[in-house]
Design a protein around this motif. Structure first.
Motif, short mmCIF file in Angstrom:
data_model
loop_
_atom_site.label_atom_id
_atom_site.label_comp_id
_atom_site.label_asym_id
_atom_site.label_seq_id
_atom_site.Cartn_x
_atom_site.Cartn_y
_atom_site.Cartn_z
N GLU A 75 0.78 -1.18 0.05
CA GLU A 75 0.00 0.15 -0.02
C GLU A 75 0.74 1.16 -0.14
O GLU A 75 1.99 1.15 0.24
CB GLU A 75 -0.80 -0.15 1.38
N VAL A 76 0.28 2.13 -0.50
CA VAL A 76 0.70 3.70 -0.22
C VAL A 76 -0.29 4.23 0.61
O VAL A 76 -1.31 4.17 0.39
CB VAL A 76 0.89 4.35 -1.59
N PHE A 77 0.13 5.28 1.37
CA PHE A 77 -0.87 6.17 2.10
C PHE A 77 -0.10 7.59 2.56
O PHE A 77 1.16 7.84 2.21
CB PHE A 77 -1.10 5.59 3.36
N PHE A 78 -0.87 8.41 2.68
CA PHE A 78 -0.44 9.94 3.11
C PHE A 78 -1.60 10.45 4.19
O PHE A 78 -2.85 9.95 4.07
CB PHE A 78 -0.25 10.62 2.03
N ILE A 79 -1.17 11.20 5.06
CA ILE A 79 -2.11 11.77 5.99
C ILE A 79 -1.98 13.07 5.85
O ILE A 79 -0.77 13.78 5.98
CB ILE A 79 -1.50 11.44 7.50
N ASP A 80 -3.24 13.91 5.75
CA ASP A 80 -3.42 15.41 5.92
C ASP A 80 -3.91 15.53 7.22
O ASP A 80 -5.05 14.97 7.59
CB ASP A 80 -4.05 15.72 4.70
N GLU A 81 -3.39 16.59 7.69
CA GLU A 81 -3.81 17.11 9.07
C GLU A 81 -4.35 18.71 9.06
O GLU A 81 -3.18 19.48 8.23
CB GLU A 81 -2.72 16.90 10.14
N GLY A 82 -5.52 18.96 9.57
CA GLY A 82 -5.80 20.39 9.56
C GLY A 82 -4.96 21.52 10.36
O GLY A 82 -4.70 20.95 11.44
N VAL A 83 -4.49 22.33 9.46
CA VAL A 83 -3.92 23.67 10.27
C VAL A 83 -4.66 24.46 10.57
O VAL A 83 -4.60 25.31 11.69
CB VAL A 83 -2.54 23.79 9.49
N LYS A 84 -5.33 25.02 9.73
CA LYS A 84 -6.39 26.10 9.78
C LYS A 84 -7.68 25.53 9.13
O LYS A 84 -7.77 25.13 8.22
CB LYS A 84 -5.93 27.37 8.81
N LEU A 85 -8.70 25.52 10.13
CA LEU A 85 -9.87 24.83 9.73
C LEU A 85 -11.02 25.71 9.79
O LEU A 85 -11.28 26.85 10.42
CB LEU A 85 -10.04 23.53 10.95
N PRO A 86 -12.22 25.42 9.07
CA PRO A 86 -13.34 26.13 9.14
C PRO A 86 -13.90 26.16 10.59
O PRO A 86 -13.58 25.14 11.44
CB PRO A 86 -14.26 25.37 8.30
N PHE A 87 -14.79 27.20 10.87
CA PHE A 87 -15.36 27.30 12.13
C PHE A 87 -16.06 25.97 12.93
O PHE A 87 -15.99 25.59 14.07
CB PHE A 87 -16.05 28.57 12.47
N PHE A 88 -16.55 25.24 12.01
CA PHE A 88 -17.13 24.14 12.42
C PHE A 88 -16.44 22.87 12.78
O PHE A 88 -16.85 21.79 12.95
CB PHE A 88 -18.34 23.72 11.43
N LEU A 89 -15.05 22.84 12.42
CA LEU A 89 -14.12 22.00 12.89
C LEU A 89 -13.32 22.31 13.87
O LEU A 89 -12.59 23.37 13.74
CB LEU A 89 -13.67 21.12 11.59
N SER A 90 -12.64 21.45 14.88
CA SER A 90 -11.71 21.96 15.94
C SER A 90 -10.54 20.95 15.58
O SER A 90 -9.38 20.95 16.10
CB SER A 90 -12.12 21.82 17.17
N TYR A 91 -10.87 19.74 14.82
CA TYR A 91 -9.71 18.63 14.58
C TYR A 91 -10.01 17.91 13.25
O TYR A 91 -10.93 17.58 12.95
CB TYR A 91 -9.58 17.72 15.57
N TRP A 92 -8.83 17.61 12.47
CA TRP A 92 -9.04 16.92 11.21
C TRP A 92 -7.86 16.18 11.00
O TRP A 92 -6.52 16.79 11.23
CB TRP A 92 -9.24 18.04 10.05
N ARG A 93 -7.78 14.64 11.03
CA ARG A 93 -6.86 13.90 10.31
C ARG A 93 -7.56 12.89 9.43
O ARG A 93 -8.25 12.29 9.74
CB ARG A 93 -6.28 13.22 11.63
#
Length: 144
Positions: free
Chosen positions: A75-93
């Motif tokens: 497999e190949v994978f990559f992870i994106d994590e939120g640095v600056k998010l819209p107001f309705f999100l506080s965490y993103w991975r």
């Protein structure tokens, strides 16, 4: 909260990996909210993706950083994590997995997210699920 969607496609995992580019990224954007790609460096560690979400009465910026990218014979994978998010999100991975399945591939979207409250986590879940369900026929068409 966690959300996982898996989509089988007909191409080899290395062909699918090569297809994860800005053109695919633009095709995967659902009709609402309209998204303008401000910056797309790619899917390698250290790359940045910056989006502008247009909610008609207001706009929100979303910046993610690719924090990890690896590949092996399975497999190949990559992870994106939120640095600056819209107001309705506080965490993103978001872990994007491109998994070898014989001569074919399974694309797995594995998302962890949080909103400002547990209640809105549960309210946001079906909306987010719908946004990613939208990707399944696009993945199948692009990688047929």
């Amino acid at each position: 909260m966690k959300l996982i969607l898996r989509t089988p496609v007909q191409q080899s995992y290395l062909q699918v990996w090569k297809g994860f580019d800005e053109t695919l990224f633009r095709r995967l954007s659902p009709p609402f909210p309209p998204v303008r790609v401000v910056r797309f460096d790619g899917c390698l560690k250290g790359n940045t993706v910056e989006l502008e979400l247009n909610f008609f009465l207001f706009k929100q910026l979303w910046t993610s950083k690719i924090t990890e990218q690896q590949g092996n014979a399975e497999e190949v994978f990559f992870i994106d994590e939120g640095v600056k998010l819209p107001f309705f999100l506080s965490y993103w991975r978001h872990r994007h997995r491109i998994i070898k399945d014989g001569e074919h591939t399974i694309i797995a979207d594995e998302i962890e997210f949080r909103t400002p409250s547990v209640l809105t986590d549960y309210l946001f879940y079906p909306l987010l699920y719908g946004q990613f369900l939208y990707r399944k026929p696009i993945y199948r068409k692009v990688f047929s």
